[in-house]
Design a protein around this motif. Structure first.
Motif, PDB file in Angstrom:
ATOM      1  N   ALA A 132       0.819  -1.214   0.000  1.00 22.43           N
ATOM      2  CA  ALA A 132       0.000   0.000   0.000  1.00 22.43           C
ATOM      3  C   ALA A 132       0.854   1.267   0.000  1.00 22.43           C
ATOM      4  CB  ALA A 132      -0.930   0.002   1.211  1.00 22.43           C
ATOM      5  N   ARG A 133       2.126   1.126   0.311  1.00 24.53           N
ATOM      6  CA  ARG A 133       3.023   2.283   0.309  1.00 24.53           C
ATOM      7  C   ARG A 133       3.880   2.346  -0.949  1.00 24.53           C
ATOM      8  NH1 ARG A 133       3.900   0.864   5.977  1.00 24.53           N
ATOM      9  NH2 ARG A 133       6.031   0.152   5.555  1.00 24.53           N
ATOM     10  N   SER A 134       3.518   1.589  -1.977  1.00 28.92           N
ATOM     11  CA  SER A 134       4.373   1.505  -3.166  1.00 28.92           C
ATOM     12  C   SER A 134       3.923   2.439  -4.292  1.00 28.92           C
ATOM     13  CB  SER A 134       4.433   0.059  -3.678  1.00 28.92           C
ATOM     14  OG  SER A 134       3.155  -0.367  -4.104  1.00 28.92           O
ATOM     15  N   ARG A 137       1.564   1.093  -7.380  1.00 23.32           N
ATOM     16  CA  ARG A 137       1.973  -0.024  -8.229  1.00 23.32           C
ATOM     17  C   ARG A 137       1.968  -1.351  -7.467  1.00 23.32           C
ATOM     18  NH1 ARG A 137       8.297   1.694  -9.324  1.00 23.32           N
ATOM     19  NH2 ARG A 137       9.172   1.160  -7.284  1.00 23.32           N
ATOM     20  N   GLY A 138       1.432  -1.357  -6.261  1.00 20.13           N
ATOM     21  CA  GLY A 138       1.350  -2.582  -5.487  1.00 20.13           C
ATOM     22  C   GLY A 138       0.441  -3.607  -6.149  1.00 20.13           C
ATOM     23  N   ALA A 139       0.893  -4.853  -6.176  1.00 22.82           N
ATOM     24  CA  ALA A 139       0.116  -5.916  -6.817  1.00 22.82           C
ATOM     25  C   ALA A 139       0.354  -7.247  -6.125  1.00 22.82           C
ATOM     26  CB  ALA A 139       0.474  -6.039  -8.301  1.00 22.82           C
ATOM     27  N   SER A 175      -8.632  -3.907  -1.205  1.00 19.04           N
ATOM     28  CA  SER A 175      -7.310  -3.312  -1.379  1.00 19.04           C
ATOM     29  C   SER A 175      -7.291  -2.180  -2.391  1.00 19.04           C
ATOM     30  CB  SER A 175      -6.311  -4.393  -1.820  1.00 19.04           C
ATOM     31  OG  SER A 175      -6.254  -5.443  -0.886  1.00 19.04           O
ATOM     32  N   ALA A 176      -8.287  -2.110  -3.249  1.00 20.06           N
ATOM     33  CA  ALA A 176      -8.277  -1.112  -4.323  1.00 20.06           C
ATOM     34  C   ALA A 176      -8.115   0.319  -3.821  1.00 20.06           C
ATOM     35  CB  ALA A 176      -9.545  -1.255  -5.170  1.00 20.06           C
ATOM     36  N   PRO A 177      -8.818   0.739  -2.770  1.00 18.55           N
ATOM     37  CA  PRO A 177      -8.642   2.124  -2.316  1.00 18.55           C
ATOM     38  C   PRO A 177      -7.224   2.446  -1.857  1.00 18.55           C
ATOM     39  CG  PRO A 177     -10.666   1.192  -1.420  1.00 18.55           C
ATOM     40  CD  PRO A 177      -9.894   0.060  -2.027  1.00 18.55           C
ATOM     41  N   ARG A 178      -6.444   1.416  -1.550  1.00 16.35           N
ATOM     42  CA  ARG A 178      -5.069   1.627  -1.117  1.00 16.35           C
ATOM     43  C   ARG A 178      -4.085   1.513  -2.276  1.00 16.35           C
ATOM     44  NH1 ARG A 178      -3.606  -1.696   4.160  1.00 16.35           N
ATOM     45  NH2 ARG A 178      -4.967  -3.348   3.385  1.00 16.35           N
ATOM     46  N   GLY A 179      -4.627   1.371  -3.495  1.00 18.27           N
ATOM     47  CA  GLY A 179      -3.769   1.307  -4.666  1.00 18.27           C
ATOM     48  C   GLY A 179      -3.116  -0.030  -4.901  1.00 18.27           C
ATOM     49  N   ALA A 232      -1.368  -3.849 -16.613  1.00 10.52           N
ATOM     50  CA  ALA A 232      -2.661  -4.293 -16.081  1.00 10.52           C
ATOM     51  C   ALA A 232      -3.165  -3.330 -15.015  1.00 10.52           C
ATOM     52  CB  ALA A 232      -2.529  -5.703 -15.498  1.00 10.52           C
ATOM     53  N   ALA A 233      -2.867  -2.044 -15.193  1.00  9.41           N
ATOM     54  CA  ALA A 233      -3.189  -1.051 -14.164  1.00  9.41           C
ATOM     55  C   ALA A 233      -4.685  -0.923 -13.894  1.00  9.41           C
ATOM     56  CB  ALA A 233      -2.621   0.317 -14.567  1.00  9.41           C
ATOM     57  N   TRP A 234      -5.515  -1.321 -14.863  1.00  7.28           N
ATOM     58  CA  TRP A 234      -6.963  -1.229 -14.667  1.00  7.28           C
ATOM     59  C   TRP A 234      -7.592  -2.622 -14.589  1.00  7.28           C
ATOM     60  CZ3 TRP A 234     -11.842   0.327 -17.616  1.00  7.28           C
ATOM     61  CH2 TRP A 234     -12.666   1.111 -16.788  1.00  7.28           C
ATOM     62  N   VAL A 235      -6.831  -3.569 -14.087  1.00  7.89           N
ATOM     63  CA  VAL A 235      -7.284  -4.953 -13.962  1.00  7.89           C
ATOM     64  C   VAL A 235      -7.127  -5.365 -12.507  1.00  7.89           C
ATOM     65  CG1 VAL A 235      -6.968  -7.345 -14.677  1.00  7.89           C
ATOM     66  CG2 VAL A 235      -6.551  -5.496 -16.316  1.00  7.89           C
ATOM     67  N   THR A 236      -8.224  -5.749 -11.873  1.00  9.18           N
ATOM     68  CA  THR A 236      -8.143  -6.291 -10.513  1.00  9.18           C
ATOM     69  C   THR A 236      -9.311  -7.223 -10.264  1.00  9.18           C
ATOM     70  OG1 THR A 236      -7.638  -5.713  -8.206  1.00  9.18           O
ATOM     71  CG2 THR A 236      -9.444  -4.495  -9.245  1.00  9.18           C
ATOM     72  N   GLY A 237      -9.077  -8.220  -9.441  1.00  8.80           N
ATOM     73  CA  GLY A 237     -10.116  -9.169  -9.061  1.00  8.80           C
ATOM     74  C   GLY A 237     -10.407 -10.241 -10.093  1.00  8.80           C
ATOM     75  N   VAL A 238      -9.544 -10.402 -11.101  1.00 10.70           N
ATOM     76  CA  VAL A 238      -9.831 -11.367 -12.160  1.00 10.70           C
ATOM     77  C   VAL A 238      -9.120 -12.695 -11.900  1.00 10.70           C
ATOM     78  CG1 VAL A 238     -10.078  -9.500 -13.854  1.00 10.70           C
ATOM     79  CG2 VAL A 238      -7.914 -10.752 -13.698  1.00 10.70           C
ATOM     80  N   SER A 239      -9.714 -13.761 -12.431  1.00  5.19           N
ATOM     81  CA  SER A 239      -9.074 -15.074 -12.492  1.00  5.19           C
ATOM     82  C   SER A 239      -8.826 -15.368 -13.962  1.00  5.19           C
ATOM     83  CB  SER A 239      -9.971 -16.155 -11.878  1.00  5.19           C
ATOM     84  OG  SER A 239     -10.111 -15.956 -10.484  1.00  5.19           O
ATOM     85  N   LEU A 240      -7.576 -15.360 -14.357  1.00  3.72           N
ATOM     86  CA  LEU A 240      -7.193 -15.496 -15.761  1.00  3.72           C
ATOM     87  C   LEU A 240      -6.743 -16.918 -16.064  1.00  3.72           C
ATOM     88  CD1 LEU A 240      -6.459 -14.254 -18.543  1.00  3.72           C
ATOM     89  CD2 LEU A 240      -4.199 -13.730 -17.576  1.00  3.72           C
ATOM     90  N   PRO A 241      -7.547 -17.688 -16.830  1.00  4.70           N
ATOM     91  CA  PRO A 241      -7.083 -19.022 -17.215  1.00  4.70           C
ATOM     92  C   PRO A 241      -5.894 -18.922 -18.162  1.00  4.70           C
ATOM     93  CG  PRO A 241      -9.468 -18.797 -17.501  1.00  4.70           C
ATOM     94  CD  PRO A 241      -8.908 -17.413 -17.308  1.00  4.70           C
TER      95      PRO A 241
END
Length: 259
Positions: A132-134, A137-139, A175-179, A232-241
């Protein structure tokens, strides 16, 4: 490519297979990587290989079932790199099914959950304050499995991977609000050391994949790198086969019906 120039990454279960390939891929793109594994010697070998290839890596023994060990690994990343930008939860446990479900014993069933699901949760819990302090760019990238989506055997492993997919979604929202973004890759059959003594079975598996082959660790590492990167800056919460088309096909049935 240098998508991870200036990044610090921690990869669990990185002493071989997919985890090792991820460590190599992130380092090749500029990341400083903490290679962790329950087997510290294996982690050391992978870190040395990364450095031999021109990358930056350190090794740290870490059993993800031990909360203190997990916290120590995250602290080591902060000490060595000054922070943490990427966490890759790759460590897992998989016990083969007994002949009947009621023959499952408590210890192996719970071990699959302790490593695969609870271990990932421990790592995320320890790493999130740093992520959250990155600077946005935290992932977190979790390594799941197609077993979370369909029946491929291995009850405990499959249920743990399904739980990991659910955790990915819920943690992504929190986690999204914390980036911090949280995503998951779902590998199909991948040619790792697990298959060393089952080459014939691996060859049989190939016939079920529309793309005509099983996966390589580097296939999964490429997907992990994408999800961890700002691409993938606008990608979160996905399960990618990442499965050669396995989940969208039924080649065995198609071939039966075509006879």
């Amino acid at each position: 490519m240098t998508r991870f120039e200036g990044y610090a990454a921690l990869v669990t279960g990185a002493g071989q297979g997919i985890g090792a390939a991820v460590a190599h891929r992130l380092a090749a793109e500029g990341a400083r990587v903490l290679v962790t594994d329950r087997d510290a010697a294996r982690a050391g070998s992978v870190a040395a290989a990364v450095r031999d290839g021109g990358g930056s890596a350190e090794a740290h023994g870490c059993d993800v079932t031990d909360a203190a060990a997990v916290r120590a690994a995250v602290a080591r990343a902060q000490e060595a790199f000054g922070g943490l930008d990427v966490l890759v939860n790759n460590a897992y446990s998989c016990h083969r099914d007994p002949d009947r479900f009621e023959e499952w014993e408590e210890a192996p069933w719970y071990e699959d959950f302790e490593v695969t699901l609870h271990g990932a949760a421990r790592c995320a819990r320890a790493a999130l304050p740093l992520l959250a302090r990155s600077g946005g760019r935290g992932a977190i990238v979790n390594v799941g499995s197609v077993n979370a989506e369909q029946h491929f055997g291995d009850h405990a492993y499959s249920a743990a991977k399904a739980g990991l997919a659910s955790l990915t979604r819920t943690l992504a929202v929190e986690s999204a609000p914390r980036g911090v973004r949280v995503n998951l890759v779902e590998p199909g059959t991948v040619r790792t050391d697990v298959w060393r003594d089952r080459a014939a079975m691996l060859e049989q598996a190939r016939a079920h994949y529309p793309l005509g082959r099983v996966g390589e660790p580097e296939d999964i590492a490429a997907a992990v790198a994408f999800l961890a990167s700002r691409d993938a800056a606008w990608v979160t919460g996905v399960s990618l086969p990442v499965d050669g088309g396995l989940l969208v096909s039924n080649l065995a049935m198609n071939r039966t019906m075509a006879r």
